[in-house]
Motif scaffolding. Structure first.
Motif, PDB file in Angstrom:
ATOM      1  N   ILE A 304       0.832  -1.216   0.000  1.00 36.33           N
ATOM      2  CA  ILE A 304       0.000   0.000   0.000  1.00 36.33           C
ATOM      3  C   ILE A 304       0.858   1.254   0.000  1.00 36.33           C
ATOM      4  O   ILE A 304       0.574   2.240  -0.697  1.00 36.33           O
ATOM      5  N   LEU A 305       1.944   1.209   0.769  1.00 31.56           N
ATOM      6  CA  LEU A 305       2.831   2.373   0.833  1.00 31.56           C
ATOM      7  C   LEU A 305       3.487   2.648  -0.517  1.00 31.56           C
ATOM      8  O   LEU A 305       3.617   3.808  -0.936  1.00 31.56           O
ATOM      9  N   GLU A 315      -3.600  13.346  -3.431  1.00 27.01           N
ATOM     10  CA  GLU A 315      -3.792  12.186  -2.539  1.00 27.01           C
ATOM     11  C   GLU A 315      -2.838  12.236  -1.346  1.00 27.01           C
ATOM     12  O   GLU A 315      -2.713  11.274  -0.588  1.00 27.01           O
ATOM     13  N   LEU A 316      -2.106  13.356  -1.174  1.00 21.10           N
ATOM     14  CA  LEU A 316      -1.086  13.444  -0.126  1.00 21.10           C
ATOM     15  C   LEU A 316      -1.701  13.275   1.276  1.00 21.10           C
ATOM     16  O   LEU A 316      -1.126  12.603   2.153  1.00 21.10           O
ATOM     17  N   ALA A 322      -2.520   7.250   5.928  1.00 20.10           N
ATOM     18  CA  ALA A 322      -2.130   5.834   5.829  1.00 20.10           C
ATOM     19  C   ALA A 322      -0.789   5.590   6.515  1.00 20.10           C
ATOM     20  O   ALA A 322      -0.590   4.563   7.179  1.00 20.10           O
ATOM     21  N   GLU A 323       0.131   6.549   6.320  1.00 20.89           N
ATOM     22  CA  GLU A 323       1.445   6.387   6.955  1.00 20.89           C
ATOM     23  C   GLU A 323       1.326   6.452   8.488  1.00 20.89           C
ATOM     24  O   GLU A 323       2.022   5.717   9.205  1.00 20.89           O
ATOM     25  N   ALA A 324       0.452   7.328   8.978  1.00 22.14           N
ATOM     26  CA  ALA A 324       0.258   7.402  10.428  1.00 22.14           C
ATOM     27  C   ALA A 324      -0.301   6.092  10.978  1.00 22.14           C
ATOM     28  O   ALA A 324       0.112   5.595  12.032  1.00 22.14           O
ATOM     29  N   ALA A 325      -1.252   5.544  10.242  1.00 25.45           N
ATOM     30  CA  ALA A 325      -1.814   4.250  10.660  1.00 25.45           C
ATOM     31  C   ALA A 325      -0.753   3.168  10.643  1.00 25.45           C
ATOM     32  O   ALA A 325      -0.703   2.286  11.516  1.00 25.45           O
ATOM     33  N   LEU A 326       0.111   3.235   9.625  1.00 26.34           N
ATOM     34  CA  LEU A 326       1.176   2.241   9.518  1.00 26.34           C
ATOM     35  C   LEU A 326       2.144   2.358  10.686  1.00 26.34           C
ATOM     36  O   LEU A 326       2.568   1.362  11.274  1.00 26.34           O
ATOM     37  N   ARG A 327       2.508   3.597  11.030  1.00 27.39           N
ATOM     38  CA  ARG A 327       3.439   3.778  12.139  1.00 27.39           C
ATOM     39  C   ARG A 327       2.840   3.256  13.451  1.00 27.39           C
ATOM     40  O   ARG A 327       3.541   2.635  14.259  1.00 27.39           O
TER      41      ARG A 327
END
Length: 447
Positions: A304-305, A315-316, A322-327
């Motif tokens: 996804i990343l 889409e930034l 999404a990156e915050a959720a990933l972290r």
């Protein structure tokens, strides 16, 4: 007590109203040179009783006929509350009073000597020997009484100790296999009175779980045949039919003179330990499943990343969320890995370590700085050739092949230990990017 010449000193009380008989006794005692007699004299029974109580008397020579008391009355007054005489008594009787002497012996007198019929008292020549024999008998009786009391005290202490222990203690017969001779009151934890286990010849076997009976019979048979120590675990059924796990350890008690006497053992309730072991096994398997699931999730999140990086500027915001959720997910995942009891090592496609949790560091003896960036296979095996041929990490990184089994790892100090390990390859978009190794140390046999 001994005198200056090393001879034993015997303190005698002579209770005799006849002066001639007293002189005859003195002469007879003086002929004995192996010991020194210290003589106290009394002409009446009451005088004799007072001397017996006030002086440290070793033996009493007692005439049966006294002005104030008979020999029987004297013995009755002298006796302690238990009925025993505090010192040995030798009766002095005339030649026609043998039956009187016998009555005195029944009251506790040790022996009797017949007095002579003339002033020389030749019949008293055996008096010293009789006194010595009476004292030896008295000492033997005291020694026996003391030994019995010591044995009784030791038995009471032993029984008290045994009955305060949480474990069940037992003694089994060697003549009748399985027959219990004693079982401690702790057997009540199964809901049965101790006496009920002593009935019959099958002992514990009558309450052994059916699935464990054959193994228990085999273990007991080996002990009875070869007198080897017994060590086995099995389930016993309580009065409600519920099973409890017990560790049974016993040894054959031997005597130098009589050989093997009995089987003495302990039954320890290990049900809680068994349940804990089962729970640990379940959680270990569950952890492996979670690691596999997290690995799969990481692969999906990595995809996804990469897709998000190709999106347009509009889409930034979505990408940042999404990156915050990933972290957050990675933080939870790392916390899970670092809190795990099993060792976990993450490597990249070249086999270089990029993650290691505290459990792995503790088992391998390295610090985190010493392992990160190092070839994991070489580090944990210490030999490159062995690492490439047998290492699960090598197979997972280079072939993408999952591996599960046992292996021999090497610590930093050079010592080795056996582990159960699993290696899972990591793929991103179908590309092999590394592997995750989980392992746990196996206990040595018998531990």
């Amino acid at each position: 007590m001994t005198d200056l010449n090393g001879k034993p000193v015997i303190r005698l009380l002579l209770v005799e109203d006849d002066q001639i008989d007293r002189m005859a006794c003195k002469r007879a005692l003086a002929q004995h040179h192996d010991c020194e007699f210290v003589l106290f004299e009394a002409e009446t029974g009451n005088q004799g009783l007072k001397l017996a109580r006030d002086e440290k008397i070793d033996c009493i020579l007692l005439d049966y006929h006294l002005p104030d008391l008979s020999g029987v009355e004297f013995l009755s007054e002298l006796a302690e509350a238990s009925g025993e005489l505090p010192m040995p008594v030798v009766m002095l009787t005339g030649s026609d009073n043998a039956m009187i002497a016998v009555d005195a012996l029944k009251l506790g007198a040790r022996d009797y000597v017949v007095k002579g019929s003339n002033a020389n008292g030749e019949t008293l020549q055996w008096l010293p020997a009789v006194v010595m024999r009476a004292m030896r008998e008295q000492q033997a009786l005291l020694d026996k009484t003391e030994a019995v009391e010591q044995l009784r005290e030791a038995e009471a202490k032993y029984r008290c100790l045994i009955e305060q222990m949480p474990a069940i203690t037992y003694i089994a017969s060697l003549d009748t296999p399985g027959k219990l001779l004693y079982v401690s009151p702790q057997i009540r934890q199964l809901g049965f009175a101790p006496d009920s286990w002593l009935e019959g010849s099958d002992g514990f076997l009558k309450r052994v779980h059916a699935e464990d009976r054959d193994a228990v019979v085999e273990a007991y048979s080996a002990t009875y045949e070869h007198y080897t120590p017994l060590h086995c675990e099995y389930r016993l059924l309580n009065d409600n039919g519920q099973a409890r796990w017990f560790l049974d350890e016993a040894k054959v008690v031997r005597d130098e003179a009589r050989g093997a006497l009995c089987l003495q053992g302990l039954l320890i309730d290990v049900t809680a330990d068994k349940e804990t072991a089962q729970e640990l096994y379940y959680y270990r398997r569950r952890l492996e499943e979670l690691v596999a699931q997290r690995t799969e999730q990481l692969e999906k999140q990595s995809a996804i990343l990469e897709a998000a990086n190709a999106r347009m500027d509009h889409e930034l915001c979505e990408r940042k969320r999404a990156e915050a959720a990933l972290r957050a997910s990675e933080a939870r995942f790392r916390l899970l890995l670092e809190s795990a009891g099993d060792g976990i090592v993450g490597v990249d496609g070249k086999g270089l370590c990029h993650f290691v949790n505290p459990a792995a560091l503790a088992m391998l003896g390295y610090s985190q700085q010493e392992l990160l960036g190092q070839n994991a296979c070489t580090t944990i095996h210490g030999d490159t050739s062995v690492a490439e041929e047998q290492c699960g990490i090598y197979a997972a990184c280079h072939d993408g092949t999952p591996r599960h089994g046992t292996d021999l790892f090497r610590r930093k100090d050079g010592s080795t230990f056996t582990v159960e390990c699993s290696a899972h390859p990591m793929h991103v978009d179908g590309k092999l990017v590394g592997a995750v190794l989980t392992f746990r140390e196996l206990s040595p046999p018998g531990a």
